[in-house]
Design an enzyme around this catalytic site. Structure first.
Site, PDB file in Angstrom:
ATOM      1  N   GLY A 246      68.348  56.615 -47.491  1.00  0.00           N
ATOM      2  CA  GLY A 246      68.636  56.288 -48.837  1.00  0.00           C
ATOM      3  C   GLY A 246      68.297  57.518 -49.744  1.00  0.00           C
ATOM      4  O   GLY A 246      67.674  58.608 -49.450  1.00  0.00           O
TER       5      GLY A 246
ATOM      6  N   LYS B 126      62.983  41.612 -56.429  1.00  0.00           N
ATOM      7  CA  LYS B 126      61.877  42.516 -55.998  1.00  0.00           C
ATOM      8  C   LYS B 126      60.313  42.232 -56.664  1.00  0.00           C
ATOM      9  O   LYS B 126      59.421  42.607 -55.997  1.00  0.00           O
ATOM     10  CB  LYS B 126      62.313  43.896 -57.160  1.00  0.00           C
ATOM     11  CG  LYS B 126      63.510  44.623 -56.431  1.00  0.00           C
ATOM     12  CD  LYS B 126      63.343  45.509 -55.093  1.00  0.00           C
ATOM     13  CE  LYS B 126      62.277  46.538 -55.218  1.00  0.00           C
ATOM     14  NZ  LYS B 126      62.280  47.172 -54.064  1.00  0.00           N
TER      15      LYS B 126
ATOM     16  N   TYR C 153      68.513  40.797 -58.835  1.00  0.00           N
ATOM     17  CA  TYR C 153      67.679  42.334 -58.276  1.00  0.00           C
ATOM     18  C   TYR C 153      66.303  42.253 -58.575  1.00  0.00           C
ATOM     19  O   TYR C 153      65.245  42.421 -57.818  1.00  0.00           O
ATOM     20  CB  TYR C 153      68.446  43.407 -58.683  1.00  0.00           C
ATOM     21  CG  TYR C 153      67.614  44.519 -58.303  1.00  0.00           C
ATOM     22  CD1 TYR C 153      67.702  45.000 -56.852  1.00  0.00           C
ATOM     23  CD2 TYR C 153      67.035  45.616 -59.297  1.00  0.00           C
ATOM     24  CE1 TYR C 153      66.786  46.235 -56.854  1.00  0.00           C
ATOM     25  CE2 TYR C 153      66.407  46.602 -58.958  1.00  0.00           C
ATOM     26  CZ  TYR C 153      66.202  47.129 -57.634  1.00  0.00           C
ATOM     27  OH  TYR C 153      65.726  48.314 -57.285  1.00  0.00           O
TER      28      TYR C 153
ATOM     29  N   ASP D  18      61.246  49.098 -62.235  1.00  0.00           N
ATOM     30  CA  ASP D  18      61.169  48.614 -63.805  1.00  0.00           C
ATOM     31  C   ASP D  18      61.622  47.435 -64.108  1.00  0.00           C
ATOM     32  O   ASP D  18      61.586  46.644 -65.094  1.00  0.00           O
ATOM     33  CB  ASP D  18      61.584  49.740 -64.709  1.00  0.00           C
ATOM     34  CG  ASP D  18      62.831  50.323 -64.364  1.00  0.00           C
ATOM     35  OD1 ASP D  18      63.285  50.093 -63.340  1.00  0.00           O
ATOM     36  OD2 ASP D  18      63.461  50.830 -65.466  1.00  0.00           O
TER      37      ASP D  18
ATOM     38  N   TRP E 125      65.041  54.488 -62.647  1.00  0.00           N
ATOM     39  CA  TRP E 125      66.212  55.195 -63.123  1.00  0.00           C
ATOM     40  C   TRP E 125      66.166  56.609 -62.281  1.00  0.00           C
ATOM     41  O   TRP E 125      66.081  57.509 -62.709  1.00  0.00           O
ATOM     42  CB  TRP E 125      66.056  55.687 -64.576  1.00  0.00           C
ATOM     43  CG  TRP E 125      66.311  54.842 -65.564  1.00  0.00           C
ATOM     44  CD1 TRP E 125      66.040  53.638 -65.613  1.00  0.00           C
ATOM     45  CD2 TRP E 125      66.726  54.901 -67.049  1.00  0.00           C
ATOM     46  NE1 TRP E 125      66.456  52.676 -66.640  1.00  0.00           N
ATOM     47  CE2 TRP E 125      66.920  53.790 -67.517  1.00  0.00           C
ATOM     48  CE3 TRP E 125      67.122  56.033 -67.656  1.00  0.00           C
ATOM     49  CZ2 TRP E 125      67.209  53.392 -68.920  1.00  0.00           C
ATOM     50  CZ3 TRP E 125      67.672  55.553 -68.941  1.00  0.00           C
ATOM     51  CH2 TRP E 125      67.741  54.444 -69.337  1.00  0.00           C
TER      52      TRP E 125
ATOM     53  N   THR F 273      69.389  47.422 -53.279  1.00  0.00           N
ATOM     54  CA  THR F 273      69.663  47.955 -54.534  1.00  0.00           C
ATOM     55  C   THR F 273      70.761  47.937 -55.352  1.00  0.00           C
ATOM     56  O   THR F 273      71.085  48.636 -56.585  1.00  0.00           O
ATOM     57  CB  THR F 273      69.220  49.625 -54.263  1.00  0.00           C
ATOM     58  OG1 THR F 273      70.097  50.243 -53.740  1.00  0.00           O
ATOM     59  CG2 THR F 273      67.760  49.832 -53.868  1.00  0.00           C
TER      60      THR F 273
HETATM   61  N1  LIG Z   1      67.681  53.857 -57.519  1.00  0.00           N
HETATM   62  C1  LIG Z   1      66.817  53.337 -58.374  1.00  0.00           C
HETATM   63  O1  LIG Z   1      67.218  53.671 -59.702  1.00  0.00           O
HETATM   64  C2  LIG Z   1      65.700  52.911 -58.427  1.00  0.00           C
HETATM   65  C3  LIG Z   1      64.882  52.470 -59.207  1.00  0.00           C
HETATM   66  C4  LIG Z   1      63.269  51.863 -59.273  1.00  0.00           C
HETATM   67  C5  LIG Z   1      62.986  51.442 -57.993  1.00  0.00           C
HETATM   68  N2  LIG Z   1      63.789  51.657 -56.736  1.00  0.00           N
HETATM   69  C6  LIG Z   1      63.385  51.250 -55.565  1.00  0.00           C
HETATM   70  O2  LIG Z   1      63.214  52.311 -54.758  1.00  0.00           O
HETATM   71  C7  LIG Z   1      63.553  51.983 -53.253  1.00  0.00           C
HETATM   72  C8  LIG Z   1      64.430  52.834 -52.749  1.00  0.00           C
HETATM   73  O3  LIG Z   1      65.647  52.898 -53.422  1.00  0.00           O
HETATM   74  P1  LIG Z   1      66.936  54.118 -53.519  1.00  0.00           P
HETATM   75  O4  LIG Z   1      67.678  54.017 -54.602  1.00  0.00           O
HETATM   76  O5  LIG Z   1      66.505  55.123 -52.381  1.00  0.00           O
HETATM   77  O6  LIG Z   1      67.871  52.841 -52.685  1.00  0.00           O
HETATM   78  P2  LIG Z   1      69.047  53.164 -51.507  1.00  0.00           P
HETATM   79  O7  LIG Z   1      69.536  54.613 -51.655  1.00  0.00           O
HETATM   80  O8  LIG Z   1      69.838  52.103 -51.736  1.00  0.00           O
HETATM   81  O9  LIG Z   1      68.493  53.176 -49.918  1.00  0.00           O
HETATM   82  C9  LIG Z   1      68.007  51.775 -49.563  1.00  0.00           C
HETATM   83  C10 LIG Z   1      68.203  52.091 -48.065  1.00  0.00           C
HETATM   84  O10 LIG Z   1      67.632  50.926 -47.593  1.00  0.00           O
HETATM   85  C11 LIG Z   1      68.629  50.659 -46.166  1.00  0.00           C
HETATM   86  N3  LIG Z   1      68.463  49.240 -46.086  1.00  0.00           N
HETATM   87  C12 LIG Z   1      69.073  48.245 -46.548  1.00  0.00           C
HETATM   88  N4  LIG Z   1      68.739  47.101 -45.863  1.00  0.00           N
HETATM   89  C13 LIG Z   1      68.110  47.476 -44.884  1.00  0.00           C
HETATM   90  C14 LIG Z   1      67.313  46.421 -43.827  1.00  0.00           C
HETATM   91  N5  LIG Z   1      67.622  45.279 -43.986  1.00  0.00           N
HETATM   92  N6  LIG Z   1      66.790  47.269 -42.790  1.00  0.00           N
HETATM   93  C15 LIG Z   1      66.760  48.738 -42.961  1.00  0.00           C
HETATM   94  N7  LIG Z   1      67.240  49.394 -43.801  1.00  0.00           N
HETATM   95  C16 LIG Z   1      67.753  48.560 -44.998  1.00  0.00           C
HETATM   96  C17 LIG Z   1      69.937  51.202 -46.944  1.00  0.00           C
HETATM   97  O11 LIG Z   1      70.784  50.979 -45.836  1.00  0.00           O
HETATM   98  P3  LIG Z   1      72.403  50.794 -46.119  1.00  0.00           P
HETATM   99  O12 LIG Z   1      72.817  51.806 -47.122  1.00  0.00           O
HETATM  100  O13 LIG Z   1      73.046  51.077 -44.721  1.00  0.00           O
HETATM  101  O14 LIG Z   1      72.423  49.672 -46.769  1.00  0.00           O
HETATM  102  C18 LIG Z   1      69.691  52.228 -47.435  1.00  0.00           C
HETATM  103  O15 LIG Z   1      69.678  53.382 -46.812  1.00  0.00           O
HETATM  104  C19 LIG Z   1      63.919  50.425 -53.471  1.00  0.00           C
HETATM  105  O16 LIG Z   1      62.948  49.657 -53.113  1.00  0.00           O
HETATM  106  C20 LIG Z   1      64.483  50.564 -54.885  1.00  0.00           C
HETATM  107  O17 LIG Z   1      64.484  49.094 -55.256  1.00  0.00           O
HETATM  108  C21 LIG Z   1      65.039  52.289 -57.124  1.00  0.00           C
END
Ligand SMILES: NC(=O)c1ccc[n+]([C@@H]2O[C@H](COP(=O)([O-])OP(=O)(O)OC[C@H]3O[C@@H](n4cnc5c(N)ncnc54)[C@H](OP(=O)(O)O)[C@@H]3O)[C@@H](O)[C@H]2O)c1
Length: 289
Positions: free
Chosen positions: A9, A127, A123, A100, A148, A60
């Site tokens: 991710g 969370k 979402y 957030d 973000w 996400t």
């Molecule tokens: N992106 C943001 O702006 C943001 C902001 C605040 C907090 N966060 C939090 O930060 C964390 C990481 O976010 P990110 O942006 O890096 O997310 P991401 O790029 O969507 O990566 C999430 C990863 O989790 C994998 N995944 C999904 N379901 C799964 C399962 N059942 N078992 C194992 N792996 C699984 C996905 O695989 P697939 O792609 O194959 O589904 C993907 O590789 C999350 O908890 C998110 O809520 C993100």
């Protein structure tokens, strides 16, 4: 060793690098090891000396979650609860990511860790439920709420904007939602630091880039830095618009700036978001040449 979950991710890919930089031993797993499969998780952990689990896996897709809330809750609440249970059995600390978007955005000053979650979309609800279930199943867990995120891996606002700015003469960007842009590499460094310090107090921490912007203000800065450092060769017209002019499936908080005071008191630094964005843009230029 540190177990990084969600290695492919946006954030997970950076955490592996940050942990490596600290010289810590780690294992990283991706989609092939489903966090909804507790037996498989236990099998993976067997025989390994795991002292911290960093969970970057999650559902996400903020808009899609409106139509798939059950799946979002499974991945963002049931999965992390499985990991919290396993952490307890292993005597390891779970470091779990939240957002957030657990807040409604009605405040006008930075959200504190002690503010009650009141999400406005599916979402955010999934969370928020994840946070509750993690802390109930694994009281020694650390939850880091961030916001973000952008980085090299995966879809994110910076890469989308750079693509649109290259392709179009004008781009409309929402100007009435405010938050704190966060470089995934900065957050990854903090997560690695937390994983290396099991003595730090458990609980919820906020971490994002320092300062705030609207999506429009963020886009203006992306364009300005991309022009300055040669990632764009012409300016496109950026137009500020209201959320009401840009309808999406999920409602978003109008204001989701996170207070950094608690994590700063542990000695972690949140760079000003513009400073980090410039470092990120420079790293992209390095990739191009
Ligand atoms: N992106 C943001 O702006 C943001 C902001 C605040 C907090 N966060 C939090 O930060 C964390 C990481 O976010 P990110 O942006 O890096 O997310 P991401 O790029 O969507 O990566 C999430 C990863 O989790 C994998 N995944 C999904 N379901 C799964 C399962 N059942 N078992 C194992 N792996 C699984 C996905 O695989 P697939 O792609 O194959 O589904 C993907 O590789 C999350 O908890 C998110 O809520 C993100």
């Amino acid at each position: 060793m540190i177990w990084i979950i969600g290695r492919a991710g946006l954030l997970g890919a950076e955490v592996s690098k940050a942990v490596e930089k600290l010289g810590l031993s780690f294992a990283a797993t991706g989609r092939e090891l489903d966090i909804l499969a507790p037996h498989a998780l236990r099998d993976f952990a067997r025989g390994k000396d795991i002292h911290a689990i960093v969970n970057c896996a999650g559902y996400t897709a903020v808009d899609r979650a409106e139509a798939e809330e059950d799946l979002a809750v499974r991945v963002n609440a049931e999965g992390p609860e499985n990991l919290a249970r396993l952490s307890l059995r292993l005597g390891a600390r779970l470091i779990h990511l939240s957002t957030d978007y657990v807040f409604s955005g009605t405040k006008r000053e930075p959200y504190l860790e002690s503010d009650a979650p009141d999400p406005v979309n599916a979402y955010g609800r999934s969370k928020a439920e994840g946070e509750t279930r993690v802390l109930a199943a694994g009281p020694d867990s650390v939850i880091v709420r961030s916001a973000w995120l952008y980085g090299r891996h995966g879809g994110n606002f910076v890469s989308t904007m750079l693509k649109l700015m290259r392709e179009r003469d004008s781009v409309d960007v929402v100007d009435d939602q405010h938050g704190s842009p966060t470089w995934a590499a900065d957050l990854a460094g903090v997560l690695a630091g937390l994983a290396a310090r099991p003595d730090l107090p458990a609980g919820i921490y906020h971490y994002s880039g320092e300062g705030q912007a609207s999506w429009y203000g963020f886009a203006v800065e992306i364009q300005s830095l991309a022009l300055k450092h040669g990632l764009l060769d012409r300016a496109c017209s950026l137009r500020p618009v209201a959320t009401s002019q840009y309808p999406r499936a999920a409602r978003r908080p109008a204001y989701s700036v996170l207070s950094q005071e608690k994590i700063k008191a542990l000695g972690f630094r949140a760079p000003p978001w513009r400073e980090s964005l410039e470092r990120f843009i420079l790293s992209l230029r390095g990739m191009q040449s």
